[in-house]
Design a protein around this motif. Structure first.
Motif: not given
Length: 163
Positions: A12, A30, A32-34, A53-54, A56-58, A80, A82
């Motif tokens: 990322c 997962p 990566p959230r970022n 996992g979910q 990521p909204p990003s 999400p 987003e």
């Protein structure tokens, strides 16, 4: 003798990356959230792995993203809202995952969307969203061509067709 190890930077941190195709590699864990830091990303293919996992909204922060393929993983949770902010998105493949909840109405903001696959997921259509007499969800995604998205329910799966 002292042993040194090379430190690998997270993917990322590659802000100029435009194409990331890592499908069918047995990756686990997962997303990566970022991932939204990959601002130049146009294509992201993480299909046919063991991702969990979910979403990521990003992902919604990827303003140049045209192709997102996450099919055949073990992703769960809701899509999400987003994600509807990824305005350039043309292809979205989420089928064969464990995604649950309601299909967010914000996906109607994806005016360039040409392909959307959500079959073989336990997604639901919100009772607050407009449906036709057959119970199919429809909303306009591109004013000039009057393209409509229909989410068809078949048992515990949802599929999307564009017309």
């Amino acid at each position: 003798a002292a042993r040194t190890t090379a430190r690998r930077g997270p993917i990322c941190d590659l802000g100029g990356l435009e194409l990331c195709s890592l499908g069918d590699n047995a990756f686990a864990g997962p997303i990566p959230r970022n991932v939204g830091k990959l601002k130049a990303l146009v294509e992201l293919n993480l299909s046919s792995n063991h991702l969990t996992g979910q979403l990521p909204p990003s992902l919604g922060e990827l303003e140049h993203l045209k192709f997102l393929d996450l099919h055949e993983n073990q992703l769960d949770g809701e899509i999400p809202e987003e994600l509807g902010a990824a305005a350039a998105l043309e292809r979205l493949y989420l089928h064969n995952n464990d995604l649950t909840g309601f299909v967010p109405k914000t996906l109607g903001n994806l005016i360039h969307l040409k392909y959307l696959y959500m079959h073989n997921t336990p997604l639901s259509i919100s009772p607050k969203m407009p449906t036709d007499p057959q119970g199919e969800l429809s909303f306009r995604t591109e004013a000039e061509t009057m393209r409509f998205v229909s989410f068809l329910r078949a048992g515990d799966s949802a599929c999307c067709l564009l017309s």
